[in-house]
Enzyme design. Structure first.
Site, short mmCIF file in Angstrom:
data_model
loop_
_atom_site.label_atom_id
_atom_site.label_comp_id
_atom_site.label_asym_id
_atom_site.label_seq_id
_atom_site.Cartn_x
_atom_site.Cartn_y
_atom_site.Cartn_z
N SER A 117 70.77 23.61 -18.34
CA SER A 117 72.08 23.74 -18.97
C SER A 117 72.10 25.05 -19.72
O SER A 117 71.04 25.65 -19.98
CB SER A 117 72.27 22.57 -19.96
OG SER A 117 73.35 22.81 -20.84
N TYR A 120 68.51 17.57 -27.11
CA TYR A 120 69.04 18.03 -25.84
C TYR A 120 68.69 19.50 -25.61
O TYR A 120 68.25 19.89 -24.52
CB TYR A 120 70.55 17.83 -25.83
CG TYR A 120 71.24 18.12 -24.52
CD1 TYR A 120 71.21 17.19 -23.49
CD2 TYR A 120 71.95 19.30 -24.32
CE1 TYR A 120 71.87 17.43 -22.29
CE2 TYR A 120 72.60 19.56 -23.14
CZ TYR A 120 72.56 18.62 -22.12
OH TYR A 120 73.20 18.88 -20.93
#
Length: 267
Positions: free
Chosen positions: A137, A150
């Site tokens: 990401s 995350y």
């Protein structure tokens, strides 16, 4: 169909929804047999039925599940050419608000899933001179607010990719990472709904427009656009690319944050 991928066997973790589903559908269109895996059987079975693939419910972070998953793929299909390590999630809090259990869950969901499945698949991938595509990401390149677990997990996936590429390139295995920005998936839709409510915005579309306002392309990606990048990295067209981090974020990562205020002022 892509002659590179026709007849090949592709394993997609987190393949029942969102980017994983789009990836599965893209490879199926290229003539590959796609095995989708994840913890929820229902979406996997729906996708597999629609693309003529195979659904295998498993926990990608569990070593026994991963070993059984790969063994079944090899027993039923006789080969494994591509692994798309797409499973992820969790870790949406600051460090101070992340307890031990939440930290472990974030790393398990975002890093261990990729590590365990790829480790189990390595002998088959070496035999096939196969490819791995790891889904990170832009959170693997920069930090957003209140997403400590995350962010750390997605950064770690880039390190995992590089280690795999370094160690197994001589065996013919190529490994690359994709770093998407905002993608219009069911998970992102839920985030946009929550953001719209918190920010007093009209609806989900306005929320997407707001979070991509300073992105050069000024929109979120569609899952098919990310699937196209994955397909490229798994094909012969990218035959000399390994250990790379391919950013597909509409240009978000090139924006000089301190100058955004000048843009908004019309300067």
């Amino acid at each position: 169909m892509d002659a590179d991928l026709n007849g090949h066997v592709v394993l997609v973790t987190g393949g029942g929804t969102g980017i994983g589903e789009a990836v599965a559908r893209r490879f199926a269109r290229e003539g590959a047999h796609v095995v989708v895996t994840g913890r929820r059987a229902e979406p996997l079975e729906r996708v597999a039925a629609e693309i003529g693939g195979t659904a295998i419910a498993a926990d990608a972070a569990d070593s026994a599940d991963a070993a059984a998953l790969v063994a079944r793929v090899l027993e039923e299909q006789g080969r494994l050419d591509v692994v798309v390590a797409n499973a992820g999630g969790h870790g949406f809090a600051t460090v101070a608000d992340t307890d031990d259990a939440a930290w472990e869950n974030a790393l398990r969901a975002n890093v261990t899933t990729a590590f365990v499945v790829v480790r189990a698949a390595l002998p088959a991938l070496i035999a096939a001179r196969g490819r791995v595509v790891v889904m990170s990401s832009i959170a693997g390149l920069a930090a957003g607010p209140s997403v400590a677990g995350y962010t750390v997990g997605k950064h770690a996936l880039i390190g995992l990719t590089r280690s795999l590429a370094r160690d197994y390139g001589r065996h013919g295995v190529r490994v690359n990472t994709v770093c998407p920005g905002w993608v219009a998936t069911p998970m992102a839709d839920d985030e946009m709904d929550a953001f719209a409510a918190a920010a007093g915005l009209t609806d989900r579309d306005e929320a997407y427009a707001t979070v991509t306002r300073d992105v050069p392309l000024a929109r979120p990606a569609q899952p098919d656009e990310i699937a196209a990048v994955v397909r490229f990295l798994a094909s012969r067209e990218s035959s000399y690319i390994t250990g790379a981090t391919v950013v597909a974020d509409g240009g978000a990562h090139i924006v000089d944050v301190p100058t955004i205020a000048f843009d908004h002022a019309g300067m």
